[in-house]
Scaffold this active site. Structure first.
Site, PDB file in Angstrom:
ATOM      1  CG  HIS A  99      92.473  70.465  81.478  1.00 20.37           C
ATOM      2  ND1 HIS A  99      91.342  70.764  82.207  1.00 20.37           N
ATOM      3  CD2 HIS A  99      93.151  69.538  82.218  1.00 20.37           C
ATOM      4  CE1 HIS A  99      91.346  70.072  83.337  1.00 20.37           C
ATOM      5  NE2 HIS A  99      92.428  69.329  83.361  1.00 20.37           N
ATOM      6  CB  SER A 100      89.691  67.606  81.020  1.00 20.53           C
ATOM      7  OG  SER A 100      88.803  66.631  81.531  1.00 20.53           O
TER       8      SER A 100
END
Length: 284
Positions: A99-100
């Site tokens: 994520h990210s």
């Protein structure tokens, strides 16, 4: 199945995380975003297929060790941490769910060690942040100056966790329940309340970034299957034109677009798991 705590050795110091061991199931390492921790993936767990899963906390984050003062946080350091964790588990190949910032680390690891990374599930980022070549000198000057400030860092003490949850919500939109999960794992008790566990140096500017051409070259070098999932609304740091340009470097990638905020995997875990679960389950 409830995850258990895990601590793995690495050259960066002990790496913490949460573990669901299912020998024989597809192996997946999940990497959280900047200043987040392993709790980032807890909402997904009830909706994922059976996986042999490590929710890893990168150096300086969550319960993992902080780097010594002379060492710098950077993407290559995180790549080594990921590979060290896989080595500690004796995993030769594995998938990465990122994520990210964790998705950026995942991309770099898959290029650096293509024989190790089986597939990538990328949520809300494709590749690392970039900067123009013209900003190189300014970025270096600002990063070194910030790192050499010798004033002791005073940690903010939250008298109760509700105040910490409110502070986390101010950093970006997400469901309050999601913020609470991150806060509960991301703080430690001190006299008078709680402080963040993460290393304050994580907020210092980085000395170097790739140019956009370099990032796109990195993405073109990816050999493994890739599934990208992102929110319909692009983030300011990763605008739509940049997102589409990077996706063009991955013509074979699967792409899922859903409504939601940056923490899609926390706020809409059922939808995210429906999109990515079968893809992750195909890992060796």
């Amino acid at each position: 199945m409830t995850p258990s705590g895990a601590v793995l050795p690495s050259a960066c110091g002990p790496l913490a995380g949460l573990r669901i061991a299912r020998p024989g199931a597809p192996r997946v390492i999940a990497l959280h975003g900047w200043l987040d921790n392993a709790a980032s993936f807890l909402p997904l767990l009830p909706f994922l297929p059976p996986l042999d899963l490590l929710l890893l906390e990168l150096p300086g984050h969550g319960h993992s060790a902080h780097l010594p003062p002379a060492a710098e946080y950077g993407m290559v350091t995180y790549v080594h941490a990921l590979l060290d964790a896989a080595d500690a588990l004796c995993w030769d190949r594995f998938a990465v769910l990122g994520h990210s910032m964790g998705a950026a680390v995942a991309c770099m690891a898959a290029v650096a060690a293509p024989d190790r990374v089986d597939r990538l599930a990328l949520v809300e980022t494709i590749g690392p942040l970039s900067a123009t070549a013209g900003a190189t000198a300014t970025r270096l000057h600002e990063a070194v100056a910030a790192a050499r400030v010798r004033r002791p860092r005073v940690l903010r003490v939250f008298p109760d966790l509700e105040l910490a949850v409110r502070a986390r919500l101010q950093a970006g939109p997400m469901a309050p329940a999601s913020a609470r999960l991150l806060v509960e794992r991301g703080t430690r008790p001190v006299e008078g309340g709680h402080v963040w566990r993460s290393d304050p140096r994580l907020t210092l500017p980085s000395a170097q970034r790739m140019t956009e051409d370099q990032v796109q070259a990195l993405l073109r070098a990816l050999e493994c299957p890739v599934h990208v999932l992102h929110a319909r609304q692009a983030q300011p740091y990763f605008p739509e034109d940049q997102r589409q340009a990077r996706l063009a470097m991955l013509p074979a990638a699967r792409v899922s677009v859903i409504d939601g905020s940056h923490h899609l995997h926390m706020d809409r875990p059922d939808v995210v798991a429906a999109a990515l679960g079968r893809f992750l389950a195909a890992s060796r």
